[in-house]
Enzyme design. Structure first.
Site, PDB file in Angstrom:
ATOM      1  CB  SER A 209      -0.941  -0.068   1.200  1.00 52.02           C
ATOM      2  OG  SER A 209      -2.085   0.683   0.957  1.00 52.02           O
TER       3      SER A 209
ATOM      4  CG  HIS B 217      -5.612  -2.603   0.208  1.00 51.05           C
ATOM      5  ND1 HIS B 217      -4.891  -2.157  -0.875  1.00 51.05           N
ATOM      6  CD2 HIS B 217      -5.113  -1.954   1.285  1.00 51.05           C
ATOM      7  CE1 HIS B 217      -4.005  -1.266  -0.473  1.00 51.05           C
ATOM      8  NE2 HIS B 217      -4.114  -1.128   0.842  1.00 51.05           N
TER       9      HIS B 217
END
Ligand code: GTR
Length: 426
Positions: A266, A407
């Site tokens: 990320s 994610h």
């Protein structure tokens, strides 16, 4: 290079993960058919319009130009801080049924123990014939969230208040021990003969907009002067910190400092890419779900946009980057060129199917368009710009997969990174 949307149908997935600031999803595009037409800057044409046709010219001219463009328009320069590092080892013990050694070290950045310092957690296999390759990556919430053992030190630096991390103040909580262990597959990494090195990113620069006063910025000679448009933001500070940890790994007894892969998830995936670009000692570079400002192409405006990222996180990039809010086509670069900066070193980009916010297909296309630079070195990039099947990794001199799910970093992701590292680091 003129690029059109390759899908004739609409993809409408509105499940996104937006941890830090609430945002209305309908402001953003998740429909492939609405991706604007765009033209990508050519990695192999110099600023003066000359074609780059050899690895030599790439190295001596074009690579420098692109690196500088990323410094000026995206991340900003790395801080110009000279340090003499001191390493103190607090712990070295066998764990996991004697199969691994865990070390805890503090890397001091000044001669004074009260100055900024980085706590580093290192795992290596107990048995190894000679120095081993290792993965280095920053973590989001403290080393104690990677490993539940109460012997792992809590960070002393600022941490984000976060109910999921069981913190009610900006101090690390005992209750958050081991809460992110699932993202760091220590057992698998060590059993396959690799080291794992991690440190808390907040030790380097706490992740909030404080006008660059805390963390390593305290040591920056530019601090206190008018902030230059290309002064680095937090991503540059974190990348600088990764290089300092690499400095210390170069003298580690078990780890081969010449075979360190830099990894990040990320915002820390954006960071691992920038670290890999600015420090060619990183032998392999991994971006896990890095999205906008990382692997994804900004011009696609799919999911997170330049404006949204600059607004929600004004401290991540350089000030000049703000000028591209809603003006992605004016950027002199796009992020395929960031990936190209890794060439000829192996780079791996991983996406997750439900992570629409990070634009999985845009991450893959970006890797595809870095291919011509790999080809200059006789290396192969991705062979096709068509979508890659979910759960079917593509491994050439670059690697890509799109995993099912959200994610995150999972053992599946680590298996692919290890397979890729086996090809390139062993
Ligand atoms: C999100 C941000 C993304 C990604 C993510 C993270 O809020 O919009 O760019 O970096 O945070 O790092 O967790």
């Amino acid at each position: 290079m003129q690029i059109n949307s390759v899908f004739g149908f609409s993809v409408c997935v509105l499940v996104v993960w937006l941890p830090s600031s609430a945002v209305s999803e309908d402001q953003f595009n998740y429909d492939e058919s609405l991706v604007p037409r765009y033209e990508l800057p050519d990695p192999l044409t110099t600023n003066d319009g000359l074609s780059v046709n050899s690895a030599e010219v790439w190295r001596s001219v074009r690579r420098q130009e692109i690196l500088r463009l990323f410094e000026q328009h995206v991340f900003g320069r790395l801080p110009r801080i000279n340090v003499r590092l001191r390493v103190r080892t607090h712990e070295r013990r066998e764990i996991m049924d004697h199969s691994a050694i865990r070390e805890q070290q503090t890397v001091y950045l000044t001669d004074d123990d009260t100055g900024p310092s980085i706590d580093v957690l290192i795992y290596t296999p107990t048995k190894s014939a000679g120095p081993i390759p290792a993965f280095l990556g920053l973590n989001f919430s403290g080393n104690h969230t990677v490993d539940a053992d109460p012997a792992v030190r809590l960070p002393k630096s600022w941490v984000r208040r976060n109910p999921r991390m069981k913190t009610i103040s900006n101090h690390a909580s005992e209750l958050s021990r081991g809460l992110q262990a699932g993202r760091w597959d220590v057992g698998q990494i060590v059993s396959r003969g690799y080291g794992l090195v991690t440190a808390y990113y907040g030790d380097i620069d706490p992740d909030f907009d404080d006008g660059f006063q805390n963390g390593i910025h305290q040591l920056d000679p530019e601090n206190g002067t008018a902030r230059a448009d290309d002064a680095g933001g937090s991503i540059s500070a974190w990348a600088w910190g990764l290089s300092r940890i690499l400095d210390t790994l170069e003298t580690h007894s078990q780890i081969d400092g010449q075979r360190v892969a830099v990894f990040g998830h990320s915002r820390l995936g954006k960071t691992s890419l920038w670290a890999g670009a600015t420090d060619e000692r990183f032998r392999l570079v991994i971006s896990n779900n890095s999205g906008c400002g990382g692997a994804a192409l900004s011009r696609r405006r799919y999911g997170e946009t330049v404006k949204r990222i600059n607004t929600a996180f004004p401290h991540w990039f350089c000030r000049k980057h703000w000028e591209y809010n809603d003006k992605e086509t004016s950027l002199p670069i796009d992020h395929h060129q960031l990936l190209a900066l890794m060439a000829p070193r192996p780079v791996y980009v991983a996406s997750a199917q439900d992570d629409r916010w990070a634009d999985p297909y845009g991450e893959m296309l970006s890797l595809y368009h870095a291919g011509p630079v790999y080809a200059l070195f006789g290396k192969s990039g991705l062979r096709s710009s068509g979508q890659v099947e979910i759960g079917k990794p593509v491994l050439t001199d670059v690697g890509y997969h799109e995993r099912a799910g959200k994610h995150d970093v999972t053992p599946y992701d680590w298996t692919q990174y290890l397979n890729f590292a086996d090809r390139h680091l062993k």
